[in-house]
Motif scaffolding. Structure first.
Motif, PDB file in Angstrom:
ATOM      1  N   SER A 179      59.541 -11.060   7.434  1.00  0.00           N
ATOM      2  CA  SER A 179      58.352 -10.856   6.474  1.00  0.00           C
ATOM      3  C   SER A 179      57.151 -10.853   7.306  1.00  0.00           C
ATOM      4  CB  SER A 179      58.330 -11.969   5.357  1.00  0.00           C
ATOM      5  OG  SER A 179      57.262 -12.028   4.546  1.00  0.00           O
ATOM      6  N   VAL A 214      58.466  -6.042   4.170  1.00  0.00           N
ATOM      7  CA  VAL A 214      59.454  -6.997   3.968  1.00  0.00           C
ATOM      8  C   VAL A 214      60.699  -6.508   4.033  1.00  0.00           C
ATOM      9  CG1 VAL A 214      58.444  -9.189   2.541  1.00  0.00           C
ATOM     10  CG2 VAL A 214      58.796  -6.877   1.534  1.00  0.00           C
ATOM     11  N   SER A 215      61.393  -7.279   4.971  1.00  0.00           N
ATOM     12  CA  SER A 215      63.004  -6.719   4.878  1.00  0.00           C
ATOM     13  C   SER A 215      63.760  -7.994   4.809  1.00  0.00           C
ATOM     14  CB  SER A 215      63.273  -6.121   6.209  1.00  0.00           C
ATOM     15  OG  SER A 215      63.065  -6.858   7.276  1.00  0.00           O
ATOM     16  N   PRO A 216      65.124  -7.920   4.576  1.00  0.00           N
ATOM     17  CA  PRO A 216      65.827  -9.179   4.515  1.00  0.00           C
ATOM     18  C   PRO A 216      65.851  -9.955   5.926  1.00  0.00           C
ATOM     19  CG  PRO A 216      67.365  -7.469   3.897  1.00  0.00           C
ATOM     20  CD  PRO A 216      65.932  -6.613   4.336  1.00  0.00           C
ATOM     21  N   ASP A 225      58.622  -1.006  -3.347  1.00  0.00           N
ATOM     22  CA  ASP A 225      59.631  -1.978  -2.492  1.00  0.00           C
ATOM     23  C   ASP A 225      59.832  -3.159  -3.285  1.00  0.00           C
ATOM     24  OD1 ASP A 225      60.050  -4.316  -0.740  1.00  0.00           O
ATOM     25  OD2 ASP A 225      59.690  -2.790   0.815  1.00  0.00           O
ATOM     26  N   LYS A 226      61.046  -3.398  -3.464  1.00  0.00           N
ATOM     27  CA  LYS A 226      61.732  -4.531  -4.206  1.00  0.00           C
ATOM     28  C   LYS A 226      60.951  -5.800  -4.180  1.00  0.00           C
ATOM     29  CE  LYS A 226      65.846  -5.825  -1.719  1.00  0.00           C
ATOM     30  NZ  LYS A 226      67.123  -5.687  -1.625  1.00  0.00           N
ATOM     31  N   TYR A 227      60.319  -6.004  -2.831  1.00  0.00           N
ATOM     32  CA  TYR A 227      59.607  -7.279  -2.820  1.00  0.00           C
ATOM     33  C   TYR A 227      58.057  -7.375  -3.003  1.00  0.00           C
ATOM     34  CZ  TYR A 227      63.949  -8.503  -0.407  1.00  0.00           C
ATOM     35  OH  TYR A 227      65.265  -8.709  -0.037  1.00  0.00           O
ATOM     36  N   ASN A 231      53.670 -10.431  -2.864  1.00  0.00           N
ATOM     37  CA  ASN A 231      54.853 -10.432  -2.161  1.00  0.00           C
ATOM     38  C   ASN A 231      56.077 -11.309  -3.080  1.00  0.00           C
ATOM     39  OD1 ASN A 231      56.700 -10.878  -0.518  1.00  0.00           O
ATOM     40  ND2 ASN A 231      55.467 -10.643   1.392  1.00  0.00           N
ATOM     41  N   VAL A 232      56.517 -10.769  -3.726  1.00  0.00           N
ATOM     42  CA  VAL A 232      57.548 -11.832  -4.501  1.00  0.00           C
ATOM     43  C   VAL A 232      58.494 -12.420  -3.669  1.00  0.00           C
ATOM     44  CG1 VAL A 232      57.176 -10.392  -6.689  1.00  0.00           C
ATOM     45  CG2 VAL A 232      59.114  -9.828  -5.068  1.00  0.00           C
ATOM     46  N   ARG A 233      58.996 -11.957  -2.480  1.00  0.00           N
ATOM     47  CA  ARG A 233      59.770 -12.643  -1.326  1.00  0.00           C
ATOM     48  C   ARG A 233      59.029 -13.848  -1.031  1.00  0.00           C
ATOM     49  NH1 ARG A 233      63.876 -11.607   2.085  1.00  0.00           N
ATOM     50  NH2 ARG A 233      63.756 -12.735   4.131  1.00  0.00           N
TER      51      ARG A 233
END
Length: 142
Positions: free
Chosen positions: A130, A125-127, A54-56, A83-85
């Motif tokens: 979270s 996580v989604s846009p 996952d990109k996050y 969790n980079v977000r």
């Protein structure tokens, strides 16, 4: 084991490439995750990474000990999932890996990891949202 070998899985996972991540494993490799059945063979390992990249989510590992005897290497270390977000570590743990030297370099033969907390957290996580949930309740997915 050289750091370029031991960090290769992490690098490709963080770049979001499930097939390249799975390419670091032998054809008969196994991942032995906590609280789940073993994951065996490169197609199943690729599917595991595809479901969990996952990109996050950022993954990091640090080798604390390794030894090589002939064509077999053993690596022990610690890992962190971030969790980079939201900028938080959501899991820390330890791992043990068995590597095999093949004609195309070092490949993972066995990969076992264990979170430090009793109920480690998985992050979805989604846009729009979270959320943190106990990983024993629901597996990490995109």
């Amino acid at each position: 084991l050289p750091p370029a070998v031991t960090s290769s899985v992490t690098r490709d996972f963080n770049q979001g490439d499930a097939l390249r991540t799975a390419a670091h494993y032998t054809d008969d490799a196994q991942i032995l995750p906590p609280r789940h059945p073993l994951i065996e063979g490169k197609p199943a390992i690729a599917a595991f990474f595809e479901a969990n990249i996952d990109k996050y989510i950022g993954f990091g590992n640090e080798t604390t000990w390794s030894v090589v005897r002939g064509d077999v290497g053993v690596e022990q270390g610690i890992y962190r999932v971030r969790n980079v977000r939201v900028g938080q570590e959501v899991e820390t743990g330890k791992y043990l890996r068995v590597w095999k030297r093949t004609g195309s370099g070092w490949k993972l033969y066995r990969d076992m990891f264990s979170p430090d907390s009793v109920t480690s957290e998985a992050v979805y996580v989604s846009p729009e949202d979270s959320t943190t949930v106990a990983s024993g309740d629901v597996p990490v997915t995109k």
